[in-house]
Each structure stands twice: as C-alpha cells, then as structure tokens.
Design a protein around this motif. Structure first.
Motif, short mmCIF file in Angstrom:
data_model
loop_
_atom_site.label_atom_id
_atom_site.label_comp_id
_atom_site.label_asym_id
_atom_site.label_seq_id
_atom_site.Cartn_x
_atom_site.Cartn_y
_atom_site.Cartn_z
N ARG A 246 32.71 48.10 20.40
CA ARG A 246 33.56 47.82 19.24
C ARG A 246 32.75 47.14 18.15
N GLU A 247 33.15 47.37 16.92
CA GLU A 247 32.63 46.63 15.78
C GLU A 247 33.81 46.10 14.97
N TYR A 248 33.65 44.88 14.45
CA TYR A 248 34.64 44.31 13.55
C TYR A 248 33.94 43.97 12.24
N TYR A 249 34.50 44.46 11.14
CA TYR A 249 33.87 44.32 9.84
C TYR A 249 34.42 43.08 9.13
N LEU A 250 33.84 41.93 9.49
CA LEU A 250 34.32 40.65 8.99
C LEU A 250 34.18 40.58 7.47
N VAL A 251 33.05 41.02 7.00
CA VAL A 251 32.81 41.17 5.55
C VAL A 251 32.10 42.50 5.37
N GLY A 252 32.68 43.36 4.56
CA GLY A 252 32.11 44.71 4.40
C GLY A 252 32.28 45.23 3.00
N PRO A 253 32.17 46.54 2.83
CA PRO A 253 32.23 47.13 1.49
C PRO A 253 33.55 46.91 0.78
N HIS A 254 34.63 46.68 1.54
CA HIS A 254 35.92 46.43 0.89
C HIS A 254 35.96 45.05 0.23
N GLU A 255 35.17 44.12 0.78
CA GLU A 255 35.18 42.76 0.24
C GLU A 255 34.12 42.55 -0.85
N THR A 256 32.95 43.18 -0.70
CA THR A 256 31.88 42.97 -1.67
C THR A 256 30.91 44.15 -1.66
N ASN A 257 30.33 44.43 -2.82
CA ASN A 257 29.30 45.47 -2.92
C ASN A 257 27.92 44.93 -2.54
N ASP A 258 27.80 43.62 -2.39
CA ASP A 258 26.53 43.00 -2.03
C ASP A 258 26.31 43.16 -0.52
N GLU A 259 25.48 44.12 -0.14
CA GLU A 259 25.27 44.41 1.28
C GLU A 259 24.68 43.22 2.03
N GLY A 260 23.97 42.36 1.32
CA GLY A 260 23.40 41.19 1.98
C GLY A 260 24.46 40.23 2.49
N GLN A 261 25.68 40.33 1.95
CA GLN A 261 26.78 39.46 2.38
C GLN A 261 27.60 40.05 3.51
N TRP A 262 27.34 41.30 3.88
CA TRP A 262 28.13 41.94 4.93
C TRP A 262 27.90 41.25 6.27
N ARG A 263 28.96 41.18 7.07
CA ARG A 263 28.88 40.61 8.42
C ARG A 263 29.66 41.52 9.37
N THR A 264 28.97 42.05 10.35
CA THR A 264 29.58 42.94 11.34
C THR A 264 29.51 42.29 12.72
N GLU A 265 30.67 42.13 13.33
CA GLU A 265 30.73 41.58 14.68
C GLU A 265 30.67 42.73 15.68
N ILE A 266 29.71 42.68 16.59
CA ILE A 266 29.53 43.74 17.58
C ILE A 266 30.07 43.25 18.91
N GLY A 267 30.92 44.06 19.54
CA GLY A 267 31.55 43.67 20.79
C GLY A 267 31.18 44.60 21.94
N TRP A 268 30.73 44.01 23.05
CA TRP A 268 30.37 44.77 24.26
C TRP A 268 31.40 44.45 25.33
N PRO A 269 32.04 45.46 25.94
CA PRO A 269 33.07 45.18 26.95
C PRO A 269 32.48 44.50 28.18
N ILE A 270 33.18 43.46 28.67
CA ILE A 270 32.68 42.69 29.81
C ILE A 270 33.83 42.37 30.76
N PHE A 271 33.47 41.80 31.94
CA PHE A 271 34.47 41.31 32.88
C PHE A 271 35.29 40.20 32.23
N ASP A 272 36.51 40.04 32.71
CA ASP A 272 37.34 38.93 32.29
C ASP A 272 36.83 37.67 33.00
N VAL A 273 36.11 36.85 32.23
CA VAL A 273 35.53 35.64 32.84
C VAL A 273 36.29 34.39 32.42
N GLY A 274 37.43 34.57 31.80
CA GLY A 274 38.23 33.41 31.39
C GLY A 274 37.76 32.83 30.08
N GLN A 275 38.45 31.84 29.57
CA GLN A 275 38.13 31.24 28.30
C GLN A 275 37.01 30.22 28.47
#
Length: 279
Positions: A246-275
């Motif tokens: 999964r990817e989550y686009y925390l800051v992307g092209p919808h928020e700013t045209n400045d690509e240096g400000q983009w932030r993409t959260e990358i998610g890898w599925p894992i076991f449920d290890v609790g909080q």
C-alpha cells in the motif's frame, strides 16, 4: 550546376555511413539526386551536404526520424522551431533524470555521513469506505496513472459534495512488481455514499496491519530505496505476510506542485503484533 558524388564519397563528406544513407533513401528522408536504373548506384549533389549534416546533428540528439523529416521539409519556420524546442525539452528532462539517477547511485556507493536512518512504525488500518479506481497497468505507467486517477477521484468527490476523510492511497498487486504488470487500485477515503461514475466506484478498503516508512519527494526519484529499507526491516523481524503493498499520499500533486514537498507513506503487510512502538 552542383557537382555529384557517389554514395561512398558522400558518406565520407557527411560522416553518414552508407547503411544509414540507404535507409534514409528508403524512408524518403534524404533521397539521392540520381539513381542509376541499371546498377542501382546512388549519386548525391554537393547541395545535399548541408541537409545531411543537419540530419546527422539531429540523430546525435536522438531525434526520431519522422520528426527530422518534418523539420527539414516544413516551410513554416514557427512550426519547425516548435518541433526543435519540443525535442530539446525532452532532452533536458532526460538529462535531469540521468543526473538524479547518478546522484542516487553516488549515495548508494558512498552514503552521506549525515544521512538520517529510515524510521519505521506499525499501524492497523481499519476497513475504510472510499471512492476508487481500479485497473491493470504496466509498472512504467504507474506514476502517471496514479496521479491521474487520484485527480479524477478528487474531482468526482468535489462534484458530489463529498469531503475526503483522509489522504488518498493505492493498493498495488505483487504482480505489478514481479511481472511488471498487474492490478492497481487508487482510493480516496470518504464517509458519504459515492455514486459510481465512469471508472470510479465505491469500495471498502480492506483492514490490514502494516509496517510503514515515509519516502520524501517524487516517485521518479529513489523511492526504491525506501521500499528496500522497509523490506529489510520487515524481513529482519520476520514480520512479513502475503498481501499487496500500500501507499498513502500524505502530501502529493493535489496539495502542491513542488515535488520536493511530496510525502508518500509506504506500507508492507505484516503480522498483527499489537499496538506499541516497533522493536
């Protein structure tokens, strides 16, 4: 009347090899002034040398042959300049990509002394209602595709007066990485009932436990390094389970045209290890 040259002499004069000259004749890019009907020998005039030199210069800049043909045959100066300017812009973009790749390679070979180690965290993502676009895509099209799909989702929700309840995201099937082609879904969380329109449908994004890291900057940069560090973390801690990235686009092209400000959260599925904080 200009003097005539045999193809071998014309080749020496222009630094275009005979194979190239024959090909240019076949496609109508640079036709000889005369072709002997009995022997097939080609002869060129000295007046054709400047044209051949222009062709050679453009080929050295990797301009496609059909564009070169358009440049040297058009009588419209503005149209000709537009073709040349467009190709130069493509060259500049390619140079920028090359420089970016070279800088990334230098960092891999000799990491900066002040480099900040990647940070990781765990998060359970609950099942989430969303508007979504799903398609089977080629991996080289993924960047442009997700940006277009995300823009379409924002536009549709705005038209239906629905406010997104979180940042947009995407689910990428494993085949997209392992076979360069696979299913991708871009989604935008929302609480309202989405009316399906065009390729946009309503979707409940499945619940999942993820290990996450954040990649700063555009995807065209070194996002693979973030993927690699996340995979190393998950593997070292024996957390990985089967499932799509999964990817989550925390800051992307919808928020700013400045690509240096983009932030993409990358998610890898894992076991449920609790909080709690990851070890």
């Amino acid at each position: 009347m200009p003097s005539a040259l045999a193809i071998g002499d014309f080749s020496r004069a222009t630094h275009l090899n005979i194979k190239a000259l024959r090909h240019y004749h076949r496609i109508g890019l640079l036709e000889p002034a005369e072709v002997d009907h009995f022997t097939g020998h080609r002869r060129y005039t000295t007046d054709q040398i400047p044209t051949a030199q222009v062709i050679r210069r453009f080929r050295a800049l990797d301009m496609p042959l059909e564009e070169i043909h358009a440049v040297i045959t058009t009588a419209d100066t503005a149209a000709r300049n537009e073709l040349i300017a467009a190709h130069l812009q493509r060259l500049e973009m390619a140079l920028a990509r090359t420089q970016q790749a070279a800088a990334s390679l230098r960092d891999l070979l000799q990491p900066p002394v002040d480099a900040v180690p990647a940070a990781f965290k765990h998060r359970r993502e609950p099942a989430t209602p969303a508007a979504a676009v799903t398609d089977v895509i080629d991996v080289q099209d993924a960047n442009a595709w997700y940006q277009g799909a995300l823009g379409e989702l924002h536009a549709l929700l705005a038209a239906q007066k629905i406010t997104p309840s979180g940042p947009g995201g995407a689910i990428y099937a494993n085949d997209l990485f392992s076979h360069q082609r696979g299913e991708a879904t871009v989604f935008l969380p929302c609480d309202g009932a989405v009316r399906a329109t065009g390729r946009v449908t309503a979707l409940v994004v499945p619940e999942v436990e993820l290990a996450l890291t954040v990649h700063p900057g555009p995807h065209s940069g070194d996002i693979d390094l973030a993927y690699g560090s996340l995979a190393t973390y998950v593997t070292d801690h024996a957390l990985a389970v089967d499932g799509p990235i999964r990817e989550y686009y925390l800051v992307g092209p919808h928020e700013t045209n400045d690509e240096g400000q983009w932030r993409t959260e990358i998610g890898w599925p894992i076991f449920d290890v609790g909080q709690g904080a990851p070890w």
